[in-house]
Scaffold this active site. Structure first.
Site, PDB file in Angstrom:
ATOM      1  N   ASP A  94      -1.186  -4.338  10.947  1.00  0.00           N
ATOM      2  CA  ASP A  94      -0.695  -3.391   9.948  1.00  0.00           C
ATOM      3  C   ASP A  94      -0.110  -2.207  10.723  1.00  0.00           C
ATOM      4  O   ASP A  94      -0.840  -1.427  11.325  1.00  0.00           O
ATOM      5  CB  ASP A  94      -1.847  -2.948   9.036  1.00  0.00           C
ATOM      6  N   ARG A 107      14.399 -16.314  -6.832  1.00  0.00           N
ATOM      7  CA  ARG A 107      13.056 -15.978  -6.349  1.00  0.00           C
ATOM      8  C   ARG A 107      13.016 -15.858  -4.830  1.00  0.00           C
ATOM      9  O   ARG A 107      12.165 -15.192  -4.263  1.00  0.00           O
ATOM     10  CB  ARG A 107      12.046 -17.024  -6.831  1.00  0.00           C
ATOM     11  N   TYR A 129      -7.545  -0.855   6.686  1.00  0.00           N
ATOM     12  CA  TYR A 129      -7.251  -0.280   5.370  1.00  0.00           C
ATOM     13  C   TYR A 129      -8.225  -0.839   4.314  1.00  0.00           C
ATOM     14  O   TYR A 129      -8.403  -2.065   4.218  1.00  0.00           O
ATOM     15  CB  TYR A 129      -5.803  -0.665   5.046  1.00  0.00           C
ATOM     16  N   LYS A 178       5.270   3.577   1.911  1.00  0.00           N
ATOM     17  CA  LYS A 178       4.987   4.835   2.603  1.00  0.00           C
ATOM     18  C   LYS A 178       6.280   5.415   3.176  1.00  0.00           C
ATOM     19  O   LYS A 178       7.104   5.889   2.443  1.00  0.00           O
ATOM     20  CB  LYS A 178       3.910   4.592   3.669  1.00  0.00           C
TER      21      LYS A 178
HETATM   22  C1  LIG Z   1      -0.895   2.054   1.577  1.00  0.00           C
HETATM   23  C2  LIG Z   1      -1.232   1.118   2.645  1.00  0.00           C
HETATM   24  C3  LIG Z   1      -1.156  -0.258   2.431  1.00  0.00           C
HETATM   25  C4  LIG Z   1      -0.843  -0.852   1.090  1.00  0.00           C
HETATM   26  O1  LIG Z   1       0.403  -0.493   0.578  1.00  0.00           O
HETATM   27  P1  LIG Z   1       0.671  -0.540  -1.004  1.00  0.00           P
HETATM   28  O2  LIG Z   1       2.145  -0.588  -1.097  1.00  0.00           O
HETATM   29  O3  LIG Z   1       0.049   0.689  -1.577  1.00  0.00           O
HETATM   30  O4  LIG Z   1       0.025  -1.795  -1.535  1.00  0.00           O
HETATM   31  C5  LIG Z   1      -1.455  -1.099   3.485  1.00  0.00           C
HETATM   32  N1  LIG Z   1      -1.811  -0.613   4.678  1.00  0.00           N
HETATM   33  C6  LIG Z   1      -1.889   0.713   4.923  1.00  0.00           C
HETATM   34  C7  LIG Z   1      -2.270   1.178   6.287  1.00  0.00           C
HETATM   35  C8  LIG Z   1      -1.614   1.617   3.913  1.00  0.00           C
HETATM   36  O5  LIG Z   1      -1.733   2.916   4.145  1.00  0.00           O
END
Ligand SMILES: *Cc1c(COP(=O)(O)O)cnc(C)c1O
Length: 418
Positions: A195, A70, A123, A220
């Site tokens: 972020d 884990r 977000y 992404k």
């Molecule tokens: C897509 C996204 C997330 C979340 O990512 P997931 O893998 O879809 O949970 C967080 N922050 C931003 C800016 C995003 O575009």
């Protein structure tokens, strides 16, 4: 071949090397895997010790990860160490989604009774988590103007433990003065969580601007092919123990196949991102001139309100931006989306393929996004940019021609961002 969880020790990944080179070498260790170029997909729950002494050493606080799957295998560790190196932090921890990295980073720091400041441009799903879950846990959430800069000092309280930034903001693309915000936050002893997904580790260096925890939705650009969900949070020394314990206490873990896809994506990140950047900028510039377009939201454009800060702080732009159209009928919007041939309608971004997503004006407490027509979030993929421009422009032309009498022939579902 050894599966020992030693930190990868590729010879070329010292910090003096250019980041393009480090993307290729970070986290790799052919010597430990029979010369294989790539870290294998290591699966496992039980990790056996050969003796009582080895078992006991695996449980030491300095090495708590050696004892159970884990806490990750060599695959996990390779990705985490590569990400810590690329973001410029002390250490990183992987999560099963980008959103999980956001929520657990906040939970690792904030305690009941605390006050947390979150940018109004955050977000959407992170906003929902803050509103629905943090309040329930006795943590007070306040959304602040993304353009506040050092003025954030006025909002800090004795119990403010987190200042959360996201730059550029989701949907609205405001650029934040992260360094000024971090300086004020640290005077009040708060942690700064960022972020950093839009810029990737390539185009924004969070720790040089005072960030304590930097988050990537690896889903992404890092995975880059729309075939896995993954998140990663990187901390400096100050935040690392809190982040690591916070994640482990919740039992967070991610599977080696998805991590392997993220490691694969890393190797081509620099090449892909430059193409996303060039196509995104060219497309944004060309769309500015289209009669259906009211405004293009892209900090890389010289006329954008965030352009000066973007130039000061960023090393580039990714392929994600916003297009605000002049008001048009629902039927015209439908014609627009039905006419697109190269842009898919779908959530997420950062893959090789182009997307055009109809978005609702984002929820805002402080600074609403001025926009009275349809809002579209565009991701410029790796297709030829002239083809992309022609496709988008002719779909806009079709919408304008259609006028309000047109009948939609493809159902558009307004989506939340992802
Ligand atoms: C897509 C996204 C997330 C979340 O990512 P997931 O893998 O879809 O949970 C967080 N922050 C931003 C800016 C995003 O575009």
């Amino acid at each position: 071949m050894s599966l020992a969880p030693s930190l990868p020790s590729d010879r070329c990944s010292d910090s003096a090397t250019n980041i393009d080179t480090r993307l290729v070498h970070a986290g790799r260790n052919p010597d430990a895997f029979g010369g294989l170029v790539n870290i294998p997909v290591c699966r496992g729950s039980t990790i056996l010790a050969t003796s009582l002494e080895e078992w006991e050493s695996g449980k030491l606080p300095s090495n708590p990860m050696a004892s159970y799957g884990r806490f990750g295998t060599a695959t996990t560790r390779a990705f985490e160490s590569a990400m810590a190196e690329l973001e410029g932090g002390h250490a990183a921890i992987v999560f099963p989604s980008g959103l999980a990295a956001c929520t657990h980073s906040i939970l690792a720091i904030a305690r009941p009774g605390d006050h947390v400041l979150i940018t109004d441009s955050v977000y959407g799903p992170t906003r929902q988590f803050a509103s629905r879950v943090l309040g329930r846990m006795g943590i007070e959430v306040e959304f602040y103007d993304p353009l506040i800069g050092g003025g954030i000092g006025r909002l800090l309280r004795p119990h403010t433990s987190v200042v959360y930034v996201e730059s550029p903001g989701s949907i609205s693309f405001e650029v934040q003065d992260v360094a000024a915000i971090a300086e004020a936050a640290h005077q009040g002893d708060a942690f700064v969580i960022m972020d950093n997904t839009w810029a990737s580790p390539l185009f924004f260096k969070p720790f040089e601007h005072g960030v304590d925890i930097s988050i990537q939705a690896a889903t992404k650009y890092i995975v880059g092919h729309s075939d896995a969900l993954l998140g990663v949070a990187t901390a400096n020394r100050r935040a690392w123990d809190l982040l690591r314990t916070g994640a482990h206490d919740f039992g967070q873990t991610a599977g080696p196949d998805d991590i392997n896809l993220a490691l694969r994506g890393l190797r081509t990140l620099a090449v892909r991102l430059r193409r996303h950047q060039d196509s995104g900028l060219a497309l944004a510039q060309r769309l500015c001139r289209h009669p259906a377009v009211a405004r293009v939201l892209h900090p890389g454009l010289p006329g954008d309100p965030g352009h000066a800060l973007w130039q000061r702080d960023f090393h580039g732009a990714s392929g994600l931006f916003g297009v605000a159209l002049h008001p048009m009928s629902r039927a015209q919007s439908s014609i627009f989306f039905a006419s697109l041939r190269l842009f898919g309608i779908g959530l997420s971004w950062g893959g090789y393929e182009s997307l055009a997503l109809p978005v609702d004006p984002p929820a805002r407490s402080v600074r609403p996004l001025p926009c009275d027509g349809p809002l579209i979030r565009v991701h410029a993929g790796l297709e030829d940019v002239d083809d992309l421009t022609a496709d988008f422009s002719s779909a806009l032309d079709a919408a304008l021609r259609a006028g309000s009498s047109a009948r939609p022939d493809r159902v558009i579902v307004k989506a939340q961002e992802a």
